[in-house]
Design a protein around this motif. Structure first.
Motif, PDB file in Angstrom:
ATOM      1  N   ARG A   7       0.843  -1.194   0.000  1.00 15.63           N
ATOM      2  CA  ARG A   7       0.000   0.000   0.000  1.00 15.63           C
ATOM      3  C   ARG A   7       0.876   1.240   0.000  1.00 15.63           C
ATOM      4  NH1 ARG A   7      -0.316   2.635   4.915  1.00 15.63           N
ATOM      5  NH2 ARG A   7       0.361   1.467   6.773  1.00 15.63           N
ATOM      6  N   PHE A   8       0.229   2.371  -0.199  1.00 18.05           N
ATOM      7  CA  PHE A   8       0.888   3.666  -0.055  1.00 18.05           C
ATOM      8  C   PHE A   8       0.670   4.181   1.362  1.00 18.05           C
ATOM      9  CE2 PHE A   8      -0.231   3.337  -4.551  1.00 18.05           C
ATOM     10  CZ  PHE A   8       0.942   3.727  -5.178  1.00 18.05           C
ATOM     11  N   LEU A   9       1.394   5.228   1.718  1.00 15.26           N
ATOM     12  CA  LEU A   9       1.096   5.914   2.971  1.00 15.26           C
ATOM     13  C   LEU A   9      -0.311   6.492   2.905  1.00 15.26           C
ATOM     14  CD1 LEU A   9       4.261   8.045   3.888  1.00 15.26           C
ATOM     15  CD2 LEU A   9       3.426   6.001   5.057  1.00 15.26           C
ATOM     16  N   GLU A  10      -1.007   6.473   4.022  1.00 17.19           N
ATOM     17  CA  GLU A  10      -2.306   7.125   4.095  1.00 17.19           C
ATOM     18  C   GLU A  10      -2.105   8.599   4.414  1.00 17.19           C
ATOM     19  OE1 GLU A  10      -4.483   4.964   7.012  1.00 17.19           O
ATOM     20  OE2 GLU A  10      -4.505   3.102   5.848  1.00 17.19           O
ATOM     21  N   GLU A  11      -3.111   9.402   4.083  1.00 16.49           N
ATOM     22  CA  GLU A  11      -3.033  10.830   4.385  1.00 16.49           C
ATOM     23  C   GLU A  11      -2.781  11.029   5.885  1.00 16.49           C
ATOM     24  OE1 GLU A  11      -3.033  13.378   2.464  1.00 16.49           O
ATOM     25  OE2 GLU A  11      -3.635  12.525   0.535  1.00 16.49           O
ATOM     26  N   ARG A  12      -1.826  11.884   6.211  1.00 19.19           N
ATOM     27  CA  ARG A  12      -1.468  12.243   7.596  1.00 19.19           C
ATOM     28  C   ARG A  12      -0.787  11.103   8.356  1.00 19.19           C
ATOM     29  NH1 ARG A  12      -6.499  14.460   6.753  1.00 19.19           N
ATOM     30  NH2 ARG A  12      -6.570  16.729   6.695  1.00 19.19           N
ATOM     31  N   GLU A  13      -0.502   9.994   7.671  1.00 23.20           N
ATOM     32  CA  GLU A  13       0.254   8.931   8.331  1.00 23.20           C
ATOM     33  C   GLU A  13       1.703   9.375   8.484  1.00 23.20           C
ATOM     34  OE1 GLU A  13       1.269   4.145   7.813  1.00 23.20           O
ATOM     35  OE2 GLU A  13       0.115   5.213   6.292  1.00 23.20           O
ATOM     36  N   SER A  53       6.612   4.794   0.858  1.00 26.98           N
ATOM     37  CA  SER A  53       6.570   5.991   1.704  1.00 26.98           C
ATOM     38  C   SER A  53       6.107   7.251   0.965  1.00 26.98           C
ATOM     39  CB  SER A  53       7.944   6.237   2.330  1.00 26.98           C
ATOM     40  OG  SER A  53       8.369   5.138   3.087  1.00 26.98           O
ATOM     41  N   THR A  54       5.027   7.117   0.206  1.00 35.25           N
ATOM     42  CA  THR A  54       4.420   8.267  -0.458  1.00 35.25           C
ATOM     43  C   THR A  54       2.935   8.005  -0.579  1.00 35.25           C
ATOM     44  OG1 THR A  54       4.514   9.723  -2.417  1.00 35.25           O
ATOM     45  CG2 THR A  54       4.766   7.359  -2.803  1.00 35.25           C
ATOM     46  N   VAL A  55       2.147   9.068  -0.666  1.00 35.13           N
ATOM     47  CA  VAL A  55       0.695   8.903  -0.793  1.00 35.13           C
ATOM     48  C   VAL A  55       0.341   8.650  -2.255  1.00 35.13           C
ATOM     49  CG1 VAL A  55       0.196  10.329   1.221  1.00 35.13           C
ATOM     50  CG2 VAL A  55       0.354  11.395  -1.026  1.00 35.13           C
ATOM     51  N   PRO A  56      -0.789   7.992  -2.542  1.00 38.12           N
ATOM     52  CA  PRO A  56      -1.168   7.726  -3.929  1.00 38.12           C
ATOM     53  C   PRO A  56      -1.523   9.007  -4.664  1.00 38.12           C
ATOM     54  CG  PRO A  56      -2.954   7.114  -2.443  1.00 38.12           C
ATOM     55  CD  PRO A  56      -1.773   7.442  -1.589  1.00 38.12           C
TER      56      PRO A  56
END
Length: 310
Positions: A7-13, A53-56
């Motif tokens: 998965r990607f990082l989630e927002e604000r993770e 380590s990045t958001v989609p």
């Protein structure tokens, strides 16, 4: 061979980074992450987990694409045989097989439509099903999973001539007479209790669907699903399923990965690029192993079906 969920990082993770990185500009901080901690990997219950380590976004920039490929190669080196892909965002597809739920969604499209109709208090044997589109990668899988409960089937397609052979086969093998039409204004479209999309663009047709129709998108057209969800609250719209297997409920992507790892015939079918002549055999193989539709999902969220709809 293991399953790897990515998965990607989630927002604000928040990543676990040295405190001094908080004083960096956004650009320098991303450069540091890209260089020092582009992804994390851990294992739990014999499943590998990888987090990029990045958001989609709309697409992976070149540096992050390279890191995503490195993540998958590392997972492969640690024993991963298939990747459970993220719901949203682009992810490399060519290093390891990526389970996105689309194969099982197509093979079990009719089962899913029938189950949704049952939950609405309707009889699947009395329902009118419509297949929309003739994508050569999707349609054979959908037809392979067509149950004996289908007694009324129509095809909506731009090129109706492509369907003549299929119609003849359905009549010869199942005694099923089918209808074909090419205009959404045809009453057969608005009479459909269960619409199964096999690749045809559905722009602007939302208002024509029958009230409380079941709409199964086996082709994965997310813009269409978003519009439909916004404009037709009454329509059951799903692009994937949950499955019961060995007493456990699995989300469609995970169920597809389990099938790849534990059902050799399905794995060979996948690696052989889904030969049409084997699709029905694979469907029955999976049914025999216990795969059964138990829920519905769209745009990464579970879909609830109220009972006794009109």
């Amino acid at each position: 061979m293991k399953i790897a969920e990515v998965r990607f990082l989630e927002e604000r993770e928040q990543l676990s980074l040295p405190g001094w990185t908080n004083i960096l500009t956004k650009k320098l901080r991303e450069k540091y992450i890209l260089s020092k901690k582009p992804y994390t990997i851990y294992e739990k219950d014999d499943t590998l987990f990888g987090v990029l380590s990045t958001v989609p976004g709309q697409g992976l920039p070149t540096p992050w694409r390279g890191k995503a490929e490195a993540l998958i190669k590392t997972l492969a080196a640690e024993g991963a045989g298939i990747i459970v892909g993220p719901h949203e965002g682009e992810f490399p597809q060519k290093i390891l097989p990526v389970a996105n739920g689309r194969i099982l969604a197509a093979l079990f499209a009719f089962d899913g439509a029938a189950e949704a109709l049952r939950r609405q208090g309707k009889n699947p044997e009395e329902a009118h099903y419509v297949i929309s589109g003739t994508d050569p990668q999707v349609l054979p899988l959908v037809l392979a999973g067509m149950g004996d409960y289908v007694n009324h089937l129509s095809f909506f397609a731009d090129n109706t001539g492509e369907l003549e052979e299929i119609q003849e086969e359905l009549f010869a093998e199942k005694g099923l007479l089918t209808e074909v039409f090419s205009s959404p204004k045809n009453p057969l479209f608005s009479e459909g209790d269960g619409i199964i999309v096999c690749g045809m663009e559905q722009t602007g047709y939302e208002h024509i669907l029958k009230r409380y129709a079941v709409f199964i998108d086996a082709a994965g057209n997310r813009p269409t699903l978003r519009r439909l969800s916004q404009r037709r609250w009454d329509v059951v719209a799903a692009e994937g399923f949950y499955f019961i297997l060995d007493g456990k409920q699995l989300e469609g992507r995970r169920a597809e990965a389990e099938a790849f790892i534990n059902c050799m015939s399905f794995q060979n079918f996948w690696l052989d690029h889904f030969p049409k002549m084997q699709a029905e055999e694979i469907y029955f193989d999976l049914k025999e192993k216990g795969f059964c539709v138990s829920g519905f999902s769209t745009l990464g969220k579970r879909v609830k079906i109220p009972k006794n709809q009109g």
